[in-house]
Motif scaffolding. Structure first.
Motif, PDB file in Angstrom:
ATOM      1  N   GLN A 146       0.838  -1.203   0.000  1.00  0.00           N
ATOM      2  CA  GLN A 146       0.000   0.000   0.000  1.00  0.00           C
ATOM      3  C   GLN A 146       0.869   1.248   0.000  1.00  0.00           C
ATOM      4  O   GLN A 146       1.895   1.303   0.672  1.00  0.00           O
ATOM      5  CB  GLN A 146      -0.903   0.017   1.232  1.00  0.00           C
ATOM      6  N   GLN A 148       0.682   5.359   0.817  1.00  0.00           N
ATOM      7  CA  GLN A 148      -0.067   6.441   1.453  1.00  0.00           C
ATOM      8  C   GLN A 148       0.747   7.722   1.315  1.00  0.00           C
ATOM      9  O   GLN A 148       1.977   7.691   1.403  1.00  0.00           O
ATOM     10  CB  GLN A 148      -0.299   6.158   2.947  1.00  0.00           C
ATOM     11  N   SER A 209      -4.492   7.061  -0.363  1.00  0.00           N
ATOM     12  CA  SER A 209      -3.978   5.700  -0.197  1.00  0.00           C
ATOM     13  C   SER A 209      -4.462   4.830  -1.349  1.00  0.00           C
ATOM     14  O   SER A 209      -5.516   5.078  -1.942  1.00  0.00           O
ATOM     15  CB  SER A 209      -4.428   5.099   1.143  1.00  0.00           C
ATOM     16  N   ASN A 210      -3.655   3.811  -1.653  1.00  0.00           N
ATOM     17  CA  ASN A 210      -3.995   2.902  -2.742  1.00  0.00           C
ATOM     18  C   ASN A 210      -3.167   1.637  -2.610  1.00  0.00           C
ATOM     19  O   ASN A 210      -2.002   1.678  -2.207  1.00  0.00           O
ATOM     20  CB  ASN A 210      -3.711   3.555  -4.098  1.00  0.00           C
ATOM     21  N   GLU A 211      -3.754   0.498  -2.953  1.00  0.00           N
ATOM     22  CA  GLU A 211      -2.995  -0.743  -3.009  1.00  0.00           C
ATOM     23  C   GLU A 211      -2.265  -0.806  -4.342  1.00  0.00           C
ATOM     24  O   GLU A 211      -2.856  -0.573  -5.404  1.00  0.00           O
ATOM     25  CB  GLU A 211      -3.912  -1.955  -2.858  1.00  0.00           C
ATOM     26  N   ASN A 246       3.709   0.571   2.754  1.00  0.00           N
ATOM     27  CA  ASN A 246       3.459  -0.431   3.778  1.00  0.00           C
ATOM     28  C   ASN A 246       3.182  -1.791   3.146  1.00  0.00           C
ATOM     29  O   ASN A 246       2.410  -1.884   2.180  1.00  0.00           O
ATOM     30  CB  ASN A 246       2.227  -0.065   4.621  1.00  0.00           C
TER      31      ASN A 246
END
Length: 268
Positions: A146, A148, A209-211, A246
């Motif tokens: 992820q 952010q 945020s994004n995967e 992350n």
């Protein structure tokens, strides 16, 4: 650690090698070494440096390694630019303390990356803000990653915009990052998949945020923010701060399984 060895040809025709240095090099350091040849390999034992100086330049390359014991990396840009670099046509990206009419401060601390710290971005700009190399080879390809960060922006609607790209070959080729199912504020124009216009937030900076799909398991990952403007109506532009990557450790995989269902008593 680096060992620099340089070939040389002395005035009497002898060919040899000289070790110029052995040293460790920190992220993004540039080290310039100079040496000159004397004694048996110089015809007259000449110690005058200008006629036989060897020069060598080494630039350090920083790579951030991710594994299950080091599962997060934060770039808050307070101590320095943290090896993020900018390039491109008419780039206005700058690292430091923002102080312009719309982006008046960093999200946290005092420093951030902004398209012009104290004014507007440039006309006809196609510029890039690129991360250091990221080594994700020590984690499984199925492990979720992820990103952010916080952004604040003011740009000409429909014409001046920013988006995020990723690379798995150290920047040889790039792909636009698309929003995942769990994305938050990832592009405010979902049709064009860009950020544009003006960010709206009571606190100023907005959380994003994004995967990131397709990056886990790769050894030469890079990210870059791309900014593009036309020739009219330049504004404050875009700010990037507090970037965090992350590994989503403990996130369960969702697997499809066949199942059967029995109803009892059987209705008629």
């Amino acid at each position: 650690y680096y060992t620099i060895i340089e070939n040389y040809l002395s005035v009497n025709g002898n060919v040899g090698e000289i070790e110029l240095g052995r040293f460790s090099i920190n992220e993004n350091d540039t080290i310039r070494l100079r040496a000159w040849l004397t004694g048996v390999n110089d015809q007259n034992g000449d110690e005058y440096a200008k006629n036989d100086t060897i020069k060598y330049t080494v630039v350090g390359k920083r790579g951030d390694v991710f594994n299950l014991n080091s599962s997060s990396k934060i770039y808050n840009f307070e101590i320095g630019d943290q090896c993020w670099t900018t390039y491109g046509a008419n780039t206005s990206w700058q690292w430091g303390t923002p102080n312009s009419s719309f982006i008046t401060a960093a999200n946290s601390g005092v420093n951030a990356w902004v398209t012009n710290l104290t004014g507007n971005y440039n006309a006809n700009e196609l510029s890039y803000l690129e991360s250091p190399s990221l080594d994700l080879s020590k984690i499984e390809s199925s492990q979720p990653l992820q990103i952010q960060f916080f952004t604040r922006f003011s740009s000409e609607q429909s014409n001046d915009k920013m988006w995020l790209e990723s690379s798995i070959n150290d920047g040889s080729t790039w792909q636009k990052v698309v929003p995942s199912l769990t994305a938050n504020n990832f592009y405010n124009n979902s049709l064009k998949q860009v950020w544009e216009g003006q960010s709206q937030s009571i606190t100023g900076w907005i959380p994003v945020s994004n995967e990131m799909l397709g990056l886990s398991g790769e050894a030469n990952v890079k990210l870059r923010f791309v900014f593009q403007s036309n020739g009219s109506n330049q504004q404050d532009g875009f700010g990037i701060d507090d970037v965090r990557l992350n590994l989503l450790i403990g996130v369960p995989k969702i697997e499809q399984k066949k199942f059967s269902m029995l109803m009892y008593p059987n209705p008629t």
